[in-house]
Enzyme design. Structure first.
Site, PDB file in Angstrom:
ATOM      1  CB  THR A 121       7.469 -17.985  13.868  1.00  0.00           C
ATOM      2  OG1 THR A 121       6.424 -18.021  14.842  1.00  0.00           O
ATOM      3  CG2 THR A 121       8.390 -19.175  14.041  1.00  0.00           C
ATOM      4  CG  PHE A 155       5.191 -19.735  22.812  1.00  0.00           C
ATOM      5  CD1 PHE A 155       5.912 -20.752  22.196  1.00  0.00           C
ATOM      6  CD2 PHE A 155       5.887 -18.665  23.357  1.00  0.00           C
ATOM      7  CE1 PHE A 155       7.292 -20.713  22.140  1.00  0.00           C
ATOM      8  CE2 PHE A 155       7.274 -18.615  23.301  1.00  0.00           C
ATOM      9  CZ  PHE A 155       7.985 -19.639  22.691  1.00  0.00           C
ATOM     10  CG  LEU A 156      -1.481 -16.662  19.884  1.00  0.00           C
ATOM     11  CD1 LEU A 156      -2.361 -17.335  18.856  1.00  0.00           C
ATOM     12  CD2 LEU A 156      -1.926 -15.233  20.064  1.00  0.00           C
ATOM     13  CE  LYS A 210       5.985 -20.285  17.432  1.00  0.00           C
ATOM     14  NZ  LYS A 210       4.758 -20.572  18.154  1.00  0.00           N
ATOM     15  N   GLY A 259      -3.957 -39.236  14.762  1.00  0.00           N
ATOM     16  CA  GLY A 259      -4.958 -38.630  13.882  1.00  0.00           C
ATOM     17  C   GLY A 259      -4.480 -38.543  12.455  1.00  0.00           C
ATOM     18  CB  CYS A 266       2.333 -22.635  13.474  1.00  0.00           C
ATOM     19  SG  CYS A 266       1.772 -20.936  13.716  1.00  0.00           S
ATOM     20  NE  ARG A 333      -2.962 -18.774   8.240  1.00  0.00           N
ATOM     21  CZ  ARG A 333      -2.460 -17.795   9.004  1.00  0.00           C
ATOM     22  NH1 ARG A 333      -1.484 -17.037   8.547  1.00  0.00           N
ATOM     23  NH2 ARG A 333      -2.916 -17.585  10.217  1.00  0.00           N
TER      24      ARG A 333
END
Ligand code: NAD
Length: 439
Positions: A121, A155-156, A210, A259, A266, A333
Site C-alpha cells: 500500500t 485487499f486481502l 486502496k 466496539g 493497515c 500490529r
C-alpha cells in the site's frame, strides 16, 4: 507464468501461494533469513487459516520456492511483485524505505523485459518514484532494459486471506501499458469473474483506490462507534440500530459493529498516511481527521469503563481475553489490546491474558511486568476482579459462562466487542458492560 514475490509476509506469502495454486512458478524472496529457513523446512511463520496445507501442497508439487537471493528472484520472473512493509514514519507518512530498496534491487539486476508490480500500500505517485529509481540504476549499469511499473493494491483480510485472494471482490491494476494489461489479465483469469472483475485504471488512481477503500471502511467503524456513544447517553441499543441500518442496501450491514475502535496493521497507518499525503498536496481531509479522532477516543473508553467501576486497579487481577487486533490472526500490529495492557501495567494491575494464537507475538510487544499468558479463558479468569474482552474470537462465544462466573473473584465483564447479550449476562449474575447498549 514465472512470478517473484519480494517480501514474504502476510501479503506476500498468501499471494505467492495462491499464484502457485493456479499453476504459476513462484519464487518468494525475503531479507529475513530466519523466515526463509523456516519456510524451506516446512514451517509457516504466520497464523492464517488454511495456509499451511496450501503452502505444503504447492511446495510439494514444485510450484513454490523460497529464497533470500534477490538477484535470483529478479532474474526468475516475468513479473516481480513487491509486498514489503510500508509502516508509518515519524511524521505518520508511509515509510517508503523498503519499497525503494526493492526498486533499486530490480534496477540493479534486471536483464530482460520484466514488470515491477506494487502490491504494498503506497501513496499516490510512488509508481513514478520507483520508475525513477529503476531508471537511475539502469543508467549506472550503462544498459537499457525495457520495464513497466504497475500498481496492484492488495485487499486481502488477515483471517480470511486465502478466500479473499482466490475469490477477490475485485482486482485493481493501475497501468496504461497494453502489455501489462495482457499479462495481468492472464495471471488473474482463474480468480476473476463478471461479478468479481479485474478493473484497469491509471496507476495513480489505482494507488488511491486502496487508501480510499480503507478510509471508507474506517469511516464506517468510527461512524457506528460515535452512534454507540450517543446510544449510551440516551439508553438505546447500537446493535439494533446497526441492524436497522444494515438492511438498507445503500448502507450494507458490514463494518457496522460498534466496539473498541479499529486497529491492526493497515487501517491506522493508512488513514494517517492519506491524511499526510493530502497535506503534502495542500489538501486537508476533514472527514478522515474526525474518523481518527473518534477512533482514538473510542480506544480509551473500555479502560474508562473499567476505572469507573474499579477506580484503582493497582494489585487487582484483570483477565484480558483476546490480544490480536482481530480474530483468526496472530498479528499484533497496532492491536487495541496493547494500549489497554500497557495502561493496566502502568497502573499496577495484575494481568492474566489469553489469546488462541497471538500470545507469542504479544510477548514481543509488551513488557513482562505483571502479566501472565494463560492457556485458556478459564485460567485467565481465575480469581479475577474483572474480565475484559478485547478481540471477538469464536472461542469466547462458546465459553462456559457459569464456570467463568464461579471462578472469578467478582463477576464483572467489560466487553469491547459486544459478544454477549446484556440480558443473558444479567440473568447469569454478571455485571456486564458493553459498547452502546444498556447494561
Ligand atoms: P509483513 O511485515 O508481514 O511482510 C513484509 C515482509 O517483507 C517481511 O517478511 C520483511 O522481512 C520483508 N522485507 C522487507 N524489506 C524487504 C526487502 N528489501 N526485500 C525483501 N523482503 C523485504 O507485511 P504485510 O502485512 O505483508 O504488508 C505488506 C504490504 O501490504 C504493506 O504495504 C501493507 O500495508 C499491505 N497490505 C497488508 C495487508 C494485511 O492484511 N497484512 C492487507 C493489504 C495490504
Amino acid at each position: 507464468m514465472k512470478i517473484t514475490i519480494i517480501g514474504t509476509g502476510y501479503v506476500g506469502l498468501v499471494s505467492g501461494t495462491c499464484f502457485a495454486e493456479t499453476g504459476n512458478d513462484v519464487l518468494c524472496i525475503d531479507v529475513d533469513r530466519a523466515k526463509i529457513d523456516l519456510l524451506q523446512h516446512g514451517g509457516i511463520p504466520i497464523y492464517e487459516p488454511g495456509l499451511e496445507e496450501l503452502v505444503h501442497r504447492n511446495v510439494g508439487e514444485g510450484r513454490l520456492r523460497f529464497s533470500t537471493n534477490i538477484k535470483d528472484g529478479i532474474l526468475h520472473a516475468d513479473m516481480i511483485f513487491a509486498a514489503v512493509p510500508t509502516p508509518p514514519d515519524e511524521d505518520s507518512r508511509a515509510d517508503l524505505r523498503f519499497v525503494k530498496a526493492v526498486a533499486k534491487d530490480f534496477g540493479e539486476y534486471v536483464l530482460k523485459y520484466t514488470v515491477f508490480v506494487m502490491k504494498s500500500t503506497v501513496p499516490v505517485g510512488t509508481g513514478e518514484i520507483c520508475e525513477e529509481i529503476i531508471g537511475n540504476e539502469l543508467k549506472k549499469r550503462g544498459i537499457q532494459v525495457p520495464f513497466d511499473v504497475a500498481s496492484n493494491p492488495e485487499f486481502l483480510r488477515e483471517g480470511s486471506a486465502i478466500k479473499d485472494t482466490m475469490e477477490p471482490d475485485r482486482v485493481i491494476v493501475g497501468t496504461e501499458s497494453e502489455k501489462v494489461k495482457d499479462l495481468m489479465t492472464r495471471l488473474y483469469a482463474p480468480y476473476v469473474s463478471p461479478d468479481r472483475p479485474i478493473l484497469f485504471t491509471n496507476r495513480r488512481s489505482s494507488e488511491i483506490i486502496k487508501y480510499a477503500s480503507n478510509a471508507f471502511l474506517a469511516t464506517k467503524i468510527s461512524f457506528i462507534n460515535e452512534m454507540a456513544t450517543f446510544c449510551e447517553k440516551v439508553g438505546a441499543d447500537i446493535t439494533d440500530i446497526a441492524r436497522g441500518m444494515g438492511f438498507d442496501h445503500r448502507i450494507g450491514a458490514t463494518f457496522l459493529n460498534a466496539g473498541i475502535g479499529y486497529g491492526g496493521s493497515c487501517f491506522p497507518k493508512d488513514i494517517q498516511a492519506i491524511i499526510e499525503t493530502g497535506k503534502e498536496h495542500g489538501y486537508s481531509f476533514q472527514i478522515l481527521d474526525a474518523v481518527e479522532a473518534v477512533n482514538k477516543s473510542q480506544k480509551k473508553k473500555l479502560y474508562k469503563k473499567l476505572t469507573s467501576i474499579i477506580p484503582n486497579v493497582e494489585d487487582k487481577v484483570i483477565a484480558v481475553l483476546g490480544l490480536s487486533f482481530k480474530p483468526k490472526t496472530d498479528d499484533m500490529r497496532d492491536a487495541p489490546s496493547l494500549k489497554v495492557i500497557k495502561k493496566l501495567q502502568a497502573d499496577g494491575a495484575i494481568i492474566r491474558a489469553f489469546d488462541p494464537v497471538a500470545a507469542a507475538n504479544a510477548k514481543k510487544s509488551l513488557s513482562k511486568v505483571n502479566i501472565t499468558y494463560c492457556q485458556n479463558p478459564y485460567e485467565a479468569a481465575e480469581n479475577a476482579d474483572a474480565l475484559l474482552i478485547i478481540t471477538e474470537w469464536d472461542e469466547f462465544r462458546n465459553m462456559d459462562l457459569h464456570r467463568i462466573k464461579s471462578i472469578m473473584k467478582t463477576p464483572l465483564i467489560i466487553d469491547g466487542r459486544n459478544m454477549f447479550h446484556p440480558k443473558d449476562m444479567k440473568a447469569l449474575g454478571f455485571k456486564y458492560y458493553s459498547v452502546g447498549r444498556p447494561s
